[in-house]
Design a protein around this motif. Sequence first.
Motif, PDB file in Angstrom:
ATOM      1  N   THR A  18       0.848  -1.187   0.000  1.00 39.00           N
ATOM      2  CA  THR A  18       0.000   0.000   0.000  1.00 39.00           C
ATOM      3  C   THR A  18       0.882   1.235   0.000  1.00 39.00           C
ATOM      4  O   THR A  18       1.843   1.318   0.773  1.00 39.00           O
ATOM      5  CB  THR A  18      -0.914   0.021   1.244  1.00 39.00           C
ATOM      6  OG1 THR A  18      -1.673  -1.180   1.280  1.00 39.00           O
ATOM      7  CG2 THR A  18      -1.852   1.214   1.219  1.00 39.00           C
ATOM      8  N   ILE A  68      -5.264   1.725   6.066  1.00 40.37           N
ATOM      9  CA  ILE A  68      -5.229   0.480   5.299  1.00 40.37           C
ATOM     10  C   ILE A  68      -4.041  -0.380   5.721  1.00 40.37           C
ATOM     11  O   ILE A  68      -4.172  -1.598   5.892  1.00 40.37           O
ATOM     12  CB  ILE A  68      -5.200   0.773   3.782  1.00 40.37           C
ATOM     13  CG1 ILE A  68      -6.528   1.397   3.347  1.00 40.37           C
ATOM     14  CG2 ILE A  68      -4.918  -0.502   2.988  1.00 40.37           C
ATOM     15  CD1 ILE A  68      -6.536   1.954   1.930  1.00 40.37           C
ATOM     16  N   LYS A  76      -7.953  -6.076   3.837  1.00 36.58           N
ATOM     17  CA  LYS A  76      -7.370  -5.492   2.628  1.00 36.58           C
ATOM     18  C   LYS A  76      -7.884  -6.213   1.383  1.00 36.58           C
ATOM     19  O   LYS A  76      -8.189  -5.575   0.366  1.00 36.58           O
ATOM     20  CB  LYS A  76      -5.844  -5.562   2.682  1.00 36.58           C
ATOM     21  CG  LYS A  76      -5.225  -4.678   3.751  1.00 36.58           C
ATOM     22  CD  LYS A  76      -3.734  -4.916   3.862  1.00 36.58           C
ATOM     23  CE  LYS A  76      -3.143  -4.203   5.054  1.00 36.58           C
ATOM     24  NZ  LYS A  76      -1.709  -4.455   5.213  1.00 36.58           N
TER      25      LYS A  76
END
Length: 95
Positions: A18, A68, A76
């Motif tokens: 991410t 996240i 996720k």
Amino acid sequence: MTYYVYILANNTNTVIYTGITNDLIRRVYEHRQKVDPKSFTAKYDVHRLVYFEETSDVRAAIEREKQIKGWNRARKNKLVQSKNQSWQDLYPQLL
């Protein structure tokens, strides 16, 4: 300015990453070209763009990335599948 929070995956979707950027095309290109050969994404061949969202608020983007990153893998996965059920590489669609 637009900011992007994005998720990359390897070919088998077993490793994800991410990140945040203000230029999604450039940043994914850098991951794909392994510009930093010692990076996590280069080491684990994480280069497929499977999810992204955008905002005009840099602080919101940073907070979302942190949020996240703090989630477990199952959460996720659900996020990715909410917009990309088959985990297709979205990068070619951006070009």
